[in-house]
Design an enzyme around this catalytic site. Sequence first.
Site, PDB file in Angstrom:
ATOM      1  N   ASP A 127       0.906  -1.062   0.074  1.00 52.28           N
ATOM      2  CA  ASP A 127      -0.176   0.277  -0.232  1.00 52.28           C
ATOM      3  C   ASP A 127       0.947   1.061   0.475  1.00 52.28           C
ATOM      4  OD1 ASP A 127      -2.007   1.531  -0.078  1.00 52.28           O
ATOM      5  OD2 ASP A 127      -3.179   0.149   1.846  1.00 52.28           O
TER       6      ASP A 127
ATOM      7  N   ASP B  51     -10.457   2.976  -3.993  1.00 50.83           N
ATOM      8  CA  ASP B  51     -10.960   1.185  -3.364  1.00 50.83           C
ATOM      9  C   ASP B  51     -12.724   1.228  -3.536  1.00 50.83           C
ATOM     10  OD1 ASP B  51      -8.605   2.129  -1.451  1.00 50.83           O
ATOM     11  OD2 ASP B  51      -9.453   1.828   0.285  1.00 50.83           O
TER      12      ASP B  51
HETATM   13  C1  GLA Z   1      -5.801   1.291   1.652  1.00 52.93           C
HETATM   14  C2  GLA Z   1      -6.213   0.197   0.255  1.00 52.93           C
HETATM   15  C3  GLA Z   1      -7.259  -1.094   0.715  1.00 52.93           C
HETATM   16  C4  GLA Z   1      -6.913  -1.545   2.552  1.00 52.93           C
HETATM   17  C5  GLA Z   1      -6.417   0.185   2.773  1.00 52.93           C
HETATM   18  C6  GLA Z   1      -5.875  -0.807   4.003  1.00 52.93           C
HETATM   19  O1  GLA Z   1      -7.642   2.264   1.249  1.00 52.93           O
HETATM   20  O2  GLA Z   1      -6.531   0.570  -1.010  1.00 52.93           O
HETATM   21  O3  GLA Z   1      -7.117  -1.593  -0.437  1.00 52.93           O
HETATM   22  O4  GLA Z   1      -5.657  -2.407   1.410  1.00 52.93           O
HETATM   23  O5  GLA Z   1      -5.877   0.995   2.799  1.00 52.93           O
HETATM   24  O6  GLA Z   1      -6.469  -0.406   5.542  1.00 52.93           O
END
Ligand code: GLA
Length: 420
Positions: A170, A231
């Site tokens: 990430d 997301d």
């Molecule tokens: C980000 C990523 C998600 C997930 C969250 C976890 O938002 O894009 O896919 O992994 O972090 O905290």
Amino acid sequence: MKLKSRVPQSGFLLALRFLALVLWSVPGARTLDNGLAMTPTMGWLHWERFMCNTDCQEEPDSCISEKLFMQMAELMESDGWKDVGYEYLCIDDCWMAPKRDSKGRLQADPKRFPSGIRGLADYVHSKGLKLGIYADVGNKTCAGFPGSFGHYDIDAKTFADWGVDLLKFDGCYCDSVEHLEKGYKHMSLALNRTGRSIVYSCEWPLYMWPFRKPNYTEIRQYCNHWRNFEDVYDSWQSVKSILAWTSSNQKRIVDVAGPGGWNDPDMLVIGNFGLSWDQQVTQMALWAIMAAPLLMSNDLRHISPQAKALLQNKDVIAINQDPLGKQGYRLRKEDNIEVWERPLSDLAWAVAMVNLQEIGGPRFHTISIASLGQGLACIPDCVITQLLPEKRELGFYQWTSDLKTKINPTGTVLLQLAAT
Ligand code: GLA
């Protein structure tokens, strides 16, 4: 119009077919040289459904713990998921203890993962599956656990020692674009140096976009897949926005995808709460067209037979996993109906028609076969099979034919055109 008899192939048509074969076989940009993800990764990832639930006292069945992953591993093996290709069982954020150990290594929360990640990896491997893990290029993960900044080499080695098979990396809490880019590259090389085969799943372009346009040719040289956009949530609004982003950026992102490196529009949320049946069909069909990693985020202990059948649909999975590895694209949008297409191996094509009109009932849509596949999809004829919402053999069609379909609101009709 359905064709009753086949037309003999002229030399000109054969030449066109040959040209199509040559055009679609031109190799894409250079890829990360780890031999992995030759087709899009398939598996399960905890985030969308289970998020950062660390309260195993109150919610023992849905907290992020080895028990949850062991249960999912068992079901992936026993309920047919592994057999159709879902192979990677992936941990997302919130698996860690709040601090590194005395040797500077990341460690799993000892209460929630008493066997450690090594123990969990052994269990997952004993089921014939692979284990994915999560870390972050910056100072902290998005949920505030220890980040890998300044620890890339030791973290790569730790993951390899544990027997991890995929890393989702990430991009939260990174203090500059330079560190972001350097960090993603550094981790890629560090993973390679471990000598273990570890799929490298990046979010590099997503975190680059606010600053500058990502260099996808370069990203492909370091990552096996990469997130571009926000997301996914368990809602139609979210799935729709991912499709809209993808089509409006397709000139930039489609050609770069191919064996070894894929655009990642995020998890499949089929089998949860937010999507209607038609919307679930749309997600499955379009993730196949987009050559997207198929990482489900749902509860395999509680999933409807209908959602399970959709996720395990072998014909649709075969489109997603097509060895030619060309990502599809939106061909046109007319009157709230989108037509997407994807070239497949053996001169076949997948075509998806999405009805984005959210008022009224099912709508009829007629396409001229000659407009598909840059005019090459059905020369001189082809066999068309409807794969979604349900399978139906539609029979022989000619290049000059029209095809009439009926599409539910927010639903999709997915077709496969096979050369004869
Ligand atoms: C980000 C990523 C998600 C997930 C969250 C976890 O938002 O894009 O896919 O992994 O972090 O905290």
